[in-house]
Design a protein around this motif. Structure first.
Motif, short mmCIF file in Angstrom:
data_model
loop_
_atom_site.label_atom_id
_atom_site.label_comp_id
_atom_site.label_asym_id
_atom_site.label_seq_id
_atom_site.Cartn_x
_atom_site.Cartn_y
_atom_site.Cartn_z
N GLN A 127 0.83 -1.20 0.00
CA GLN A 127 0.00 0.00 0.00
C GLN A 127 0.87 1.26 0.00
N SER A 128 1.98 1.21 0.71
CA SER A 128 2.90 2.35 0.73
C SER A 128 3.46 2.61 -0.67
N PHE B 290 1.93 1.86 -3.47
CA PHE B 290 0.82 2.43 -4.24
C PHE B 290 0.71 3.94 -4.00
N GLN B 291 0.87 4.35 -2.74
CA GLN B 291 0.78 5.77 -2.40
C GLN B 291 1.93 6.55 -3.02
N THR B 292 3.12 5.96 -3.02
CA THR B 292 4.27 6.63 -3.63
C THR B 292 4.02 6.86 -5.12
N ALA C 100 1.11 7.13 -6.61
CA ALA C 100 0.03 8.11 -6.78
C ALA C 100 0.52 9.54 -6.57
N GLN C 101 1.59 9.72 -5.80
CA GLN C 101 2.08 11.06 -5.48
C GLN C 101 3.14 11.56 -6.45
N HIS D 172 -0.62 0.01 -11.32
CA HIS D 172 -0.66 1.35 -10.72
C HIS D 172 0.25 2.32 -11.47
N ARG E 201 -0.99 5.64 -13.40
CA ARG E 201 -0.47 6.95 -13.02
C ARG E 201 0.13 7.67 -14.23
#
Length: 224
Positions: free
Chosen positions: A10-11, A13-15, A17-18, A146, A150
């Protein structure tokens, strides 16, 4: 252990997305990917950035990028799916194809744009390290999805505006960027948490500074 793996994924995935550019994916995301998969080497590559192959290219590079010689790459190109060496080859055969010790186990996944393979994520382990597993493969598939998503978003976003003139205040520069994106005064006010009238007054000041009479003329003058 299972909770830790999910949190780590999940971390990542967040990276993804940012990130705002391909360069950020290389710098921030890939370091985490290497750690996540306990990889000896890791890379995120785009086909349009790969070196061209000619007669003077090193033999190892020619073989690595040859669909005839490299069955893992061939699978990736043909199937557009993540794969590791033992999915398509008997145990130990990959080491005879690629003798490098730090490429003893290899896993790659696709980056897709508009139905076309545009790049990939590759991770390798030393031949003495554990081989990649089905769970590793599933995780890489998820990460590739992902990354592909992105990149599609980044490609549709307007390019950042580069100003020729530094006479604008930071707030005026914000307003100018939103004007360039086609926003109305009301939308700009909502975005910046100011009133519509404040936007109108700011635009009047900006027009006077830049000696222009329209929004289009202002944007044309500011964008390099």
């Amino acid at each position: 252990m299972e909770t830790f793996i999910k949190a780590s994924l999940q971390s990542l995935f967040q990276t993804i997305a940012q990130t705002q550019t391909k360069a950020e994916l290389h710098q921030a995301f890939m370091m985490e990917v290497g750690q996540y998969f306990a990889a000896k080497r890791r890379s995120l590559y785009f086909l349009d950035q790969l070196p061209s192959i000619n007669d003077s290219s090193p033999l190892m590079l020619k073989k690595a990028l040859s669909l005839d010689h490299n069955p893992v790459l061939r699978y990736l190109v043909q199937k557009h799916a993540a794969v590791h060496d033992e999915v398509i080859l008997p145990p130990g055969v990959w080491q005879t194809i690629c003798p490098r010790a730090d490429h003893g186990h290899v896993m790659v996944g696709p980056i897709i744009s508009q139905g076309q393979l545009v790049g990939g994520i590759a991770v390798t382990r030393h031949r003495q390290d554990p081989k990649f597993t089905a769970e590793n493969l599933a995780d890489l598939n998820a990460l590739c999805l992902h990354v592909s998503t992105r990149l599609a978003v980044l490609q549709t976003q307007p390019a950042p505006i580069q100003f020729k003139d530094d006479c604008l205040t930071p707030r005026e520069a914000q307003i100018a960027k939103l004007v360039a994106q086609g926003m109305t005064n009301k939308e700009i006010g909502a975005e910046l948490w100011i009133t519509e009238n404040s936007v109108k007054q700011a635009l009047k000041r900006m027009f006077r500074k830049l000696k222009v009479s329209s929004r289009a003329e202002m944007v044309a003058q500011l964008v390099s």
